[in-house]
Design a protein around this motif. Structure first.
Motif, PDB file in Angstrom:
ATOM      1  N   ARG A 100       9.403   5.312  28.809  1.00 52.83           N
ATOM      2  CA  ARG A 100      10.904   5.443  28.719  1.00 52.83           C
ATOM      3  C   ARG A 100      11.855   4.970  27.853  1.00 52.83           C
ATOM      4  O   ARG A 100      12.554   5.110  26.808  1.00 52.83           O
ATOM      5  CB  ARG A 100      11.809   4.870  29.657  1.00 52.83           C
ATOM      6  N   MET A 101      10.934   4.227  26.821  1.00 53.51           N
ATOM      7  CA  MET A 101      12.089   4.107  25.072  1.00 53.51           C
ATOM      8  C   MET A 101      12.059   4.056  24.189  1.00 53.51           C
ATOM      9  O   MET A 101      12.148   4.493  23.053  1.00 53.51           O
ATOM     10  CB  MET A 101      10.600   2.507  25.123  1.00 53.51           C
ATOM     11  N   GLN A 102      10.734   5.646  24.734  1.00 54.95           N
ATOM     12  CA  GLN A 102      10.851   6.291  22.965  1.00 54.95           C
ATOM     13  C   GLN A 102      11.850   7.943  23.726  1.00 54.95           C
ATOM     14  O   GLN A 102      12.245   8.465  25.616  1.00 54.95           O
ATOM     15  CB  GLN A 102       9.558   6.881  23.087  1.00 54.95           C
ATOM     16  N   MET A 103      12.298   8.630  22.953  1.00 54.50           N
ATOM     17  CA  MET A 103      12.036  10.286  23.010  1.00 54.50           C
ATOM     18  C   MET A 103      11.832  11.318  22.706  1.00 54.50           C
ATOM     19  O   MET A 103      11.052  11.279  22.362  1.00 54.50           O
ATOM     20  CB  MET A 103      13.811  10.359  21.745  1.00 54.50           C
TER      21      MET A 103
ATOM     22  N   ILE B 220      16.742  12.004  14.113  1.00 53.63           N
ATOM     23  CA  ILE B 220      15.842  12.048  12.389  1.00 53.63           C
ATOM     24  C   ILE B 220      14.344  11.623  13.215  1.00 53.63           C
ATOM     25  O   ILE B 220      13.074  12.136  12.892  1.00 53.63           O
ATOM     26  CB  ILE B 220      16.131  10.956  12.005  1.00 53.63           C
ATOM     27  N   ARG B 221      14.091  10.040  14.217  1.00 57.25           N
ATOM     28  CA  ARG B 221      12.896   9.865  14.207  1.00 57.25           C
ATOM     29  C   ARG B 221      12.219  10.929  15.265  1.00 57.25           C
ATOM     30  O   ARG B 221      11.245  11.323  15.433  1.00 57.25           O
ATOM     31  CB  ARG B 221      12.809   8.607  14.971  1.00 57.25           C
ATOM     32  N   ALA B 222      12.664  11.485  16.242  1.00 59.46           N
ATOM     33  CA  ALA B 222      12.218  12.071  17.251  1.00 59.46           C
ATOM     34  C   ALA B 222      11.658  14.030  16.501  1.00 59.46           C
ATOM     35  O   ALA B 222      10.430  14.574  16.700  1.00 59.46           O
ATOM     36  CB  ALA B 222      12.722  12.641  18.201  1.00 59.46           C
TER      37      ALA B 222
ATOM     38  N   ALA C 139       6.614  15.308  11.044  1.00 53.35           N
ATOM     39  CA  ALA C 139       5.822  14.446  10.145  1.00 53.35           C
ATOM     40  C   ALA C 139       7.097  13.331   9.956  1.00 53.35           C
ATOM     41  O   ALA C 139       8.257  13.273  10.289  1.00 53.35           O
ATOM     42  CB  ALA C 139       7.133  15.196   9.009  1.00 53.35           C
ATOM     43  N   PRO C 140       6.401  12.229  11.304  1.00 55.44           N
ATOM     44  CA  PRO C 140       6.897  11.500  11.427  1.00 55.44           C
ATOM     45  C   PRO C 140       7.109  10.309  10.255  1.00 55.44           C
ATOM     46  O   PRO C 140       6.592   9.919   8.740  1.00 55.44           O
ATOM     47  CB  PRO C 140       5.659  10.936  12.180  1.00 55.44           C
TER      48      PRO C 140
ATOM     49  N   ASN D  30       6.265   2.946  13.496  1.00 57.79           N
ATOM     50  CA  ASN D  30       5.423   2.974  14.766  1.00 57.79           C
ATOM     51  C   ASN D  30       5.438   3.682  15.937  1.00 57.79           C
ATOM     52  O   ASN D  30       4.884   3.458  16.757  1.00 57.79           O
ATOM     53  CB  ASN D  30       4.571   1.829  14.669  1.00 57.79           C
ATOM     54  N   LYS D  31       6.839   3.562  16.694  1.00 55.59           N
ATOM     55  CA  LYS D  31       6.825   4.627  18.165  1.00 55.59           C
ATOM     56  C   LYS D  31       6.409   5.643  17.542  1.00 55.59           C
ATOM     57  O   LYS D  31       6.121   6.241  19.260  1.00 55.59           O
ATOM     58  CB  LYS D  31       8.316   3.903  17.538  1.00 55.59           C
ATOM     59  N   TYR D  32       6.737   6.124  16.332  1.00 56.64           N
ATOM     60  CA  TYR D  32       6.837   8.116  16.922  1.00 56.64           C
ATOM     61  C   TYR D  32       5.389   8.254  16.036  1.00 56.64           C
ATOM     62  O   TYR D  32       5.407   9.900  15.659  1.00 56.64           O
ATOM     63  CB  TYR D  32       8.169   8.705  16.529  1.00 56.64           C
ATOM     64  N   GLY D  33       4.982   6.983  15.265  1.00 53.02           N
ATOM     65  CA  GLY D  33       4.252   7.618  13.809  1.00 53.02           C
ATOM     66  C   GLY D  33       3.035   7.468  14.324  1.00 53.02           C
ATOM     67  O   GLY D  33       2.728   6.513  15.281  1.00 53.02           O
TER      68      GLY D  33
END
Length: 162
Positions: free
Chosen positions: A46-49, A90-92, A99-100, A105-108
């Motif tokens: 839930r902390m990530q999209m 942008i991150r998601a 291409a993170p 560290n959350k998405y990559g």
């Protein structure tokens, strides 16, 4: 106070043009592209999209345009322009296309980021422009472009952009 409310409304109504610089992992075949996909909370974290198909009923519609500024062997410097403004958009979106963001560290990939000695995501808003709106209390800002200095991470990794 009134101007502060006007600025808030402009962001809420998406009547600003915002550009970002990001250093991402990987290289691109195309010089520019468009990423479209609904964004919603990740079903397991839930902390990530997470990004879902644009025609799904899950999440909110989101569009990110990117343009390659410099392509290197394993990282690419890109400019991102948001059509929408969703949390972690942008991150998601960049992670969704493989291409993170470097340092994210959350998405990559944490191990890759440690190799670069990244302690934070390498993403920076660098340009803001207010779109014309005749009845706005911000009419004096119409067509003005505000540009931030080149981010430190760009100078560090790419001295030729300094």
């Amino acid at each position: 106070r009134q101007r502060q409310m006007c600025i808030r409304d402009r962001f809420f109504n998406k009547t600003t043009k915002r550009l970002y610089n990001a250093l991402v992992w990987g290289s691109f075949q195309e010089e520019e592209g468009r990423i479209e996909g609904n964004i919603a909370r990740h079903p397991k974290d839930r902390m990530q999209m997470a990004v879902f198909p644009p025609d799904s009923e899950i999440g909110k519609h989101a569009v990110t345009h990117y343009r390659v500024l410099e392509n290197f062997n394993y990282v690419t410097l890109v400019e991102c322009r948001l059509e929408t403004g969703r949390t972690h958009q942008i991150r998601a979106h960049m992670a969704h296309i493989g291409a993170p963001l470097a340092g994210d560290n959350k998405y990559g990939n944490r191990q890759q980021n440690q190799q670069l000695h990244c302690t934070h995501q390498l993403l920076c808003a660098y340009q803001l422009q207010f779109e014309p709106e005749s009845d706005s209390c911000l009419a004096y800002l119409q067509h003005r472009v505000f540009t931030a200095p080149i981010p430190d991470f760009v100078k560090r990794f790419f001295p030729q952009f300094s």
